[in-house]
Design an enzyme around this catalytic site. Structure first.
Site, short mmCIF file in Angstrom:
data_model
loop_
_atom_site.label_atom_id
_atom_site.label_comp_id
_atom_site.label_asym_id
_atom_site.label_seq_id
_atom_site.Cartn_x
_atom_site.Cartn_y
_atom_site.Cartn_z
N HIS A 219 4.18 2.85 2.06
CA HIS A 219 4.45 4.13 4.14
C HIS A 219 5.45 3.79 3.92
O HIS A 219 5.82 5.03 3.27
CB HIS A 219 4.34 2.36 4.73
CG HIS A 219 4.67 2.44 5.89
ND1 HIS A 219 4.46 3.74 6.68
CD2 HIS A 219 4.42 0.87 6.84
CE1 HIS A 219 4.58 2.61 8.82
NE2 HIS A 219 4.15 1.28 7.92
N ILE A 253 2.02 10.18 -5.45
CA ILE A 253 2.64 11.05 -6.22
C ILE A 253 2.86 11.06 -4.27
O ILE A 253 2.80 11.62 -3.63
CB ILE A 253 2.52 13.25 -6.05
CG1 ILE A 253 1.79 12.92 -6.94
CG2 ILE A 253 3.84 13.70 -5.80
CD1 ILE A 253 2.17 12.28 -8.65
N GLY A 255 4.90 10.64 -0.62
CA GLY A 255 5.02 11.30 0.26
C GLY A 255 4.34 12.45 0.52
O GLY A 255 4.59 13.14 1.13
N HIS A 258 -2.66 11.33 4.04
CA HIS A 258 -2.60 10.37 4.77
C HIS A 258 -2.90 10.30 5.45
O HIS A 258 -4.37 10.76 5.15
CB HIS A 258 -1.28 11.60 6.19
CG HIS A 258 -0.95 10.82 6.91
ND1 HIS A 258 -1.70 10.09 7.89
CD2 HIS A 258 0.41 10.14 6.58
CE1 HIS A 258 -0.92 9.56 9.19
NE2 HIS A 258 0.43 9.38 8.39
N ASP A 309 7.68 12.04 4.39
CA ASP A 309 8.77 11.17 4.07
C ASP A 309 9.53 12.06 2.56
O ASP A 309 10.14 12.32 2.15
CB ASP A 309 7.72 10.29 3.05
CG ASP A 309 7.48 9.21 3.90
OD1 ASP A 309 8.84 8.92 5.17
OD2 ASP A 309 7.00 8.41 3.96
N ARG A 334 11.97 3.75 14.18
CA ARG A 334 11.08 2.66 14.37
C ARG A 334 11.23 2.15 15.21
O ARG A 334 9.68 1.53 16.10
CB ARG A 334 9.95 2.90 13.50
CG ARG A 334 8.35 2.67 13.21
CD ARG A 334 8.09 3.63 14.18
NE ARG A 334 7.51 4.44 13.49
CZ ARG A 334 6.52 5.36 12.64
NH1 ARG A 334 6.05 4.53 12.53
NH2 ARG A 334 6.84 6.91 12.12
N ARG A 353 -7.19 -11.13 15.60
CA ARG A 353 -8.24 -12.41 14.98
C ARG A 353 -9.24 -11.97 13.90
O ARG A 353 -10.21 -12.09 15.01
CB ARG A 353 -8.22 -13.52 15.73
CG ARG A 353 -7.90 -14.73 14.46
CD ARG A 353 -8.94 -14.79 14.01
NE ARG A 353 -9.54 -15.74 12.48
CZ ARG A 353 -10.32 -15.96 11.71
NH1 ARG A 353 -10.39 -15.12 11.43
NH2 ARG A 353 -10.33 -17.01 11.23
N1 COA Z 1 -1.33 11.36 -4.70
C1 COA Z 1 -1.83 11.89 -5.16
N2 COA Z 1 -3.82 10.98 -5.72
C2 COA Z 1 -2.96 11.10 -4.00
C3 COA Z 1 -2.05 10.77 -3.06
C4 COA Z 1 -1.39 11.34 -3.79
N3 COA Z 1 0.33 10.92 -2.53
N4 COA Z 1 -3.30 10.56 -1.39
C5 COA Z 1 -4.32 10.24 -1.81
N5 COA Z 1 -4.75 10.57 -3.23
C6 COA Z 1 -6.14 10.57 -3.52
C7 COA Z 1 -6.21 9.17 -4.19
O1 COA Z 1 -5.82 9.08 -5.47
C8 COA Z 1 -7.66 9.20 -4.54
O2 COA Z 1 -8.05 9.57 -4.69
P1 COA Z 1 -9.73 9.51 -5.41
O3 COA Z 1 -10.56 10.07 -3.87
O4 COA Z 1 -9.93 10.92 -6.73
O5 COA Z 1 -9.37 7.89 -5.66
C9 COA Z 1 -8.07 10.12 -2.23
O6 COA Z 1 -6.32 10.96 -2.25
C10 COA Z 1 -8.13 9.27 -1.10
O7 COA Z 1 -6.59 8.00 -1.33
P2 COA Z 1 -6.42 6.76 -0.67
O8 COA Z 1 -4.93 6.00 -1.45
O9 COA Z 1 -7.36 6.34 -0.71
O10 COA Z 1 -6.34 7.41 0.89
P3 COA Z 1 -6.28 6.65 1.78
O11 COA Z 1 -6.09 7.04 3.24
O12 COA Z 1 -6.03 5.34 1.66
O13 COA Z 1 -4.39 7.13 1.66
C11 COA Z 1 -1.88 7.09 1.56
C12 COA Z 1 -3.14 7.15 2.40
C13 COA Z 1 -0.97 7.64 2.35
C14 COA Z 1 -1.86 5.74 1.69
C15 COA Z 1 -1.92 8.09 0.15
O14 COA Z 1 -2.40 9.35 0.86
C16 COA Z 1 -0.79 7.73 0.07
O15 COA Z 1 -0.91 6.82 -1.01
N6 COA Z 1 0.19 8.71 -0.65
C17 COA Z 1 1.63 7.96 -1.22
C18 COA Z 1 1.95 7.54 -0.77
C19 COA Z 1 2.87 7.98 0.66
O16 COA Z 1 3.34 9.00 0.59
N7 COA Z 1 3.26 7.18 1.82
C20 COA Z 1 3.29 7.76 2.91
C21 COA Z 1 2.61 8.09 4.29
S1 COA Z 1 3.73 8.37 5.80
#
Ligand code: COA
Length: 373
Positions: A219, A253, A255, A258, A309, A334, A353
């Site tokens: 996040h 990676i 950043g 989403h 980010d 925020r 809940r």
């Molecule tokens: N780098 C590399 N791979 C990524 C990725 C990233 N930043 N974000 C998603 N993926 C890949 C996952 O590895 C996964 O691949 P797979 O299906 O082969 O296992 C697929 O994309 C789906 O990812 P998942 O983490 O399940 O999606 P989500 O909806 O839960 O993820 C986030 C959303 C934001 C948690 C995710 O994109 C992430 O971890 N990003 C990095 C952290 C970040 O920048 N957070 C700020 C959000 S504003």
């Protein structure tokens, strides 16, 4: 297994809100109906905070009153300064804000008849003060005066950080970034604030929950991790080489990607432009060029796009903000959105809940301790 179960609550509608839309067809990202592009280009963070907390863009007179109230609420009570002085310089600034928020809730609790709007404004006004009072005391033993003489929160933050009036370009870049970070519907930290508020707990507890939730790298913490990544490469070519190796190791990676946006984050091009402007003004293009290359590789290899980010990292760095303060700056923005959501939750409350699918052992007999193998 219950068919309706959605890991991470993906796609689940968990409530109603009139505060913002995220990725909604025909709307995109809006705060109370205003598009993020218009707000980031034309409004100030104070106007946006007023819009979120009080529900409408302020008339000139209201804005003046609002800004004056915020300036008057910046100073910290002696008890809070004493708490901040106990926290070590090695503490993460997010832990400082979490503690500061909680301590303020003990020193100035919401009592009977307390005005929740005042609590929201108090937190909005005092987060930069908490952060920078602790920072200077913990790092060089100085008890700073909170009075920066700066009207805007962006200017106030930078002035307290650097001990001098900020450059106008930096003030404007941070102001725009605060607007971009101010609100984002039912993201994890806002949801956590609403869950806490739904138990009829106090404002400070809801915000403390939210700060703890924002801290993680999936996040808000992603902007710090993005900075560590881009600053570890000496050139775009090195960045590309190392990134390919990281992707081959299935590393995430920070950043990029989403939960709601699937093609692009509408905030990213806005902060990217600021990052470019700041890089050009500083005559320091390396971080920007490395960032651009990482963006290209992520698009080509994974079809992933930068979120807010990613380019915030280089933009903040170029404004002289230390990396560990990136997520705390996110908090300073925020709090406007969290406050709006706490107020909205309280106005039409129902306790959160949910239930869980059980995956544990079948019912079994208790075995007294002496008879266990
Ligand atoms: N780098 C590399 N791979 C990524 C990725 C990233 N930043 N974000 C998603 N993926 C890949 C996952 O590895 C996964 O691949 P797979 O299906 O082969 O296992 C697929 O994309 C789906 O990812 P998942 O983490 O399940 O999606 P989500 O909806 O839960 O993820 C986030 C959303 C934001 C948690 C995710 O994109 C992430 O971890 N990003 C990095 C952290 C970040 O920048 N957070 C700020 C959000 S504003």
């Amino acid at each position: 297994m219950n068919k309706s179960y959605s890991p991470g609550l993906e796609g689940v509608v968990a409530g109603e809100t009139a505060i913002s839309t995220v990725g909604k067809k025909g709307k995109g990202l809006t705060y109370r109906g205003y598009s993020i592009n218009d707000l980031a280009a034309q409004a100030t963070f104070e106007e946006v905070a007023h819009l979120l907390i009080h529900g409408r863009l302020p008339a000139r007179e209201d804005l003046l009153l609002f800004s004056n109230r915020l300036m008057a609420l910046r100073d910290l009570p002696a008890g809070l300064k004493a708490v901040l002085e106990q926290l070590p310089g090695s503490a993460h600034p997010m832990d400082v804000l979490r503690t500061g928020c909680s301590a303020l809730g003990a020193i100035e609790p919401e009592g009977a008849g307390a005005d929740q709007y005042r609590t929201a404004e108090r937190l909005l006004a005092s987060f930069p003060s908490m952060l920078l009072y602790w920072y200077h005391y913990a790092h060089d033993g100085r008890r700073i005066t909170i009075d920066s003489g700066e009207e805007s929160l962006a200017g106030h933050f930078l002035a307290l950080l650097h001990g001098k009036a900020p450059e106008e370009l930096h003030r404007r870049a941070v102001d725009a970034s605060l607007i971009l970070y101010a609100e984002h519907e039912f993201n994890a930290s806002t949801f956590s604030a609403r869950v806490t508020a739904s138990t009829l707990s106090d404002f400070h507890s809801a915000v403390t929950s939210a700060i703890g939730t924002l801290r993680g790298p999936l996040h808000g913490g992603a902007n710090e991790e993005a900075m560590r990544l881009i600053s570890s490469f000496a050139s775009p070519d090195e960045a590309e080489r190392e990134l390919l190796a990281m992707l081959a190791r299935k590393e995430k990676i920070m950043g990029f990607g989403h939960r709601v946006y699937k093609k692009m984050d509408p905030r990213s091009p806005i902060i990217q432009k600021w990052s470019l402007r700041l890089s050009e003004a500083a005559g320091a293009m390396q971080l920007y060029e490395v960032s651009e290359r990482i963006e290209k590789v992520m698009q080509r290899e994974k079809g992933l796009f930068p979120n807010l980010d990613f380019y915030s990292a280089s933009a903040y760095h170029l404004c002289g903000i230390p990396t560990t303060m990136f997520t705390p700056v996110f908090v300073c923005a925020r709090i406007a959105g969290w406050s709006a959501h706490i107020i909205e939750q309280r106005a039409a409350n129902r306790l959160f809940r949910p239930i869980a699918d059980y995956t544990g052992p079948e019912p079994r007999d208790y075995v007294p301790v002496g008879e266990r193998g």
